[in-house]
Design an enzyme around this catalytic site. Sequence first.
Site, mmCIF file in Angstrom:
data_model
loop_
_atom_site.group_PDB
_atom_site.id
_atom_site.type_symbol
_atom_site.label_atom_id
_atom_site.label_comp_id
_atom_site.label_asym_id
_atom_site.label_seq_id
_atom_site.Cartn_x
_atom_site.Cartn_y
_atom_site.Cartn_z
ATOM 1 N N GLU A 197 -3.534 8.164 -3.711
ATOM 2 C CA GLU A 197 -4.086 7.222 -2.717
ATOM 3 C C GLU A 197 -4.366 7.865 -1.365
ATOM 4 O OE1 GLU A 197 -5.726 3.837 -3.277
ATOM 5 O OE2 GLU A 197 -4.015 4.220 -4.587
ATOM 6 N N GLY A 242 -13.119 -0.973 -7.782
ATOM 7 C CA GLY A 242 -14.429 -0.374 -7.529
ATOM 8 C C GLY A 242 -14.531 0.483 -6.280
ATOM 9 N N GLY A 243 -13.398 0.958 -5.735
ATOM 10 C CA GLY A 243 -13.454 1.833 -4.568
ATOM 11 C C GLY A 243 -14.142 1.134 -3.404
ATOM 12 N N ARG A 298 0.828 -1.198 0.000
ATOM 13 C CA ARG A 298 0.000 0.000 0.000
ATOM 14 C C ARG A 298 0.869 1.257 0.000
ATOM 15 N NH1 ARG A 298 -5.077 1.603 -1.298
ATOM 16 N NH2 ARG A 298 -6.184 2.729 0.328
ATOM 17 N N THR A 305 -8.450 1.458 -10.313
ATOM 18 C CA THR A 305 -8.003 0.213 -9.695
ATOM 19 C C THR A 305 -8.229 -0.927 -10.675
ATOM 20 O OG1 THR A 305 -8.621 1.125 -7.533
ATOM 21 C CG2 THR A 305 -8.327 -1.237 -7.616
ATOM 22 N N ASP A 320 -7.712 8.379 0.235
ATOM 23 C CA ASP A 320 -8.445 7.304 0.929
ATOM 24 C C ASP A 320 -8.396 7.471 2.447
ATOM 25 O OD1 ASP A 320 -9.475 6.009 -1.231
ATOM 26 O OD2 ASP A 320 -8.150 4.277 -1.165
ATOM 27 N N SER A 363 -10.396 -0.566 0.516
ATOM 28 C CA SER A 363 -11.471 -1.564 0.424
ATOM 29 C C SER A 363 -11.043 -2.732 -0.445
ATOM 30 C CB SER A 363 -12.718 -0.935 -0.188
ATOM 31 O OG SER A 363 -13.159 0.131 0.602
ATOM 32 N N THR A 400 -3.737 -0.473 -7.676
ATOM 33 C CA THR A 400 -4.483 0.791 -7.765
ATOM 34 C C THR A 400 -3.567 1.999 -7.889
ATOM 35 O OG1 THR A 400 -6.144 2.141 -6.591
ATOM 36 C CG2 THR A 400 -4.515 1.042 -5.226
HETATM 37 N N1 GLY Z 1 -8.231 3.114 -3.754
HETATM 38 C C1 GLY Z 1 -9.100 2.020 -3.689
HETATM 39 C C2 GLY Z 1 -8.980 1.261 -2.428
HETATM 40 O O1 GLY Z 1 -7.882 1.164 -1.928
HETATM 41 O O2 GLY Z 1 -9.935 0.749 -1.907
#
Ligand code: GLY
Length: 579
Positions: free
Chosen positions: A435, A485-486, A115, A398, A438, A464, A416
């Site tokens: 990112e 899909g966020g 991440r 993503t 988020d 997510s 993503t």
């Molecule tokens: N940016 C999408 C996620 O990490 O859920």
Amino acid sequence: MIVGTIMLATFLLGLLGANFHPVQAQLSRAAPEGPSGQATQPAAPVRSQMVVAAHPLAARAARQMLRDGGTAIDALVAAQMVLNLVEPQSSGIGGGGFLLYWDANRQQLITLDGRETAPAAAGPDRFLNDDGTPIRWPDAVGTGRSIGVPGIVPMLEAAHGEYGRIEWGQLFAPAIDLASNGFGVSPRLNLLLTGMGPDAFNEEGRNYFFDETGEARALGEVLKNPALALTFKQIAARGHIALGSGPIAKSIIAAASEPGVATININDLRDYETIARPPVCLTYRGYSICGMGPPSSGGMTVGAILGLLEASDLGDQPNAAAIHLIIEAEKLAYADRNRYMADSDFVDVPAGLLDPDYLAERALAIDPAQTMGRAEPGTPPELAAMPGRDHSGENPGTSHISIIDQFGNAASLTTTIESAFGSRRMVSGFLLNNELTDFSFRPVDDDGRPVANRVEGGKRPRSSMSPTMVFDADGKLWAVLGSPGGSRIILYVVKALVAMIDWNMEPQTASALGTFGSRNGPAELERGADMDRFASELEALGHEIARPSMTSGLHIIRVTPDGLLGGVDPRREGAAIGD
Ligand code: GLY
């Protein structure tokens, strides 16, 4: 950048061997890979190996690695690099991801956290105006505030070091070839560029994605990216260090800078760590459903939803009563997610959120005869916190790749750059992520409580993303799946799991099935899809109905007695191919 030692977080799944045979020299029975812009899938199960990715060129690059004797991780690296080029709106080396890797030989499931990370000097006020109010999301996305330290290359390199068979540099050959010689612009890329417009991008991005008149690169236009070819060559030769030092690092730091904001510096790039985390697994109808733990909320929220549904009969095909129960379970799980889940290196995420007794008690709030409206978070039992590192609408930004190789290894990567084209700042041929949007922009909630997902230096924003693997009662790999899909990713993955496990659907049908669900707001039914036929029954149960377009990208592989079956989301341009 320093790649953390991969400490293998293992999940032993029984004593039985992998459910695979040695290579069976059958030629591909994949359907023709079709014109760009249409998802394609094999006409029949394939015996040995399969890739499902968001673009046929990425799937082909991965299959080539598999045919050359590579493992799922070799194929994954090749696919990711090609996706960076041909689906730049969704993922790339300027972003991050979460990887589940099934090592068939050792019968181990590994989950790796690649991440993006907030710069060390970032603070909770990062997304606040001078008067303490949160800035608007559109005012954050295209700025240096939003850009996190990229993690995908260090993570893939670490995984390759452990599980790869093909030499690292060779994995970049297909992407270098396509970047140098060009690829055809797909309908989706053209459409998204047209919608975004040239002014959203920095100069490098504008010059690459648009012509001199400001028109988006045309459908089918052969686009070359020599800057990215050069970057790929350097990563092929030097590994992730090529991004964390020298001229590429300098250009990242410059492109991410923003006056008055603590943006990425050389130490942030150098200190990036890939983190092995324990998988999050939960039993549903006798299957082990395994996913990614914090900082993703994916594995825990998918697990909580299924745990809440365990005692419910969902019937043998989609029906309004089942959809109501699923929506209610999702409301409860999202309420807990929003309150408790964030980067477990910074906050205590209660492991009790998945305690079966807690979920059974919480499920009592689900009334088959009416909706609960909005769910409140629960009070999970005080079990140990999820371990951190010290303990041993549509979102086109993503993508998801599922792979099974001839040895029985499997990879499930959700990757993503956050929003479409990330921060829209392009550097050395690739886009930097956004990112950090988020994170919660508000550091404290209305009751004055610190928000778990507030910005902190070195922290990773809550995700997510839900790369998932399913194992049957004998511990054999049964399915590999995930979706972009966020915050709806969780809904897409739950839909696919219920469709395959409860409703006995093949992966292609499960992937194509109209989407439904709730993120603790209205009941969402995919616009224009067949699920709208349940709207009146749901309204009678008190649901407020919303009909957003729900562009999932569910990429699934199912292991069946007849071979591997692929599911490629018809809403996108991907391909499921294999041998
Ligand atoms: N940016 C999408 C996620 O990490 O859920």
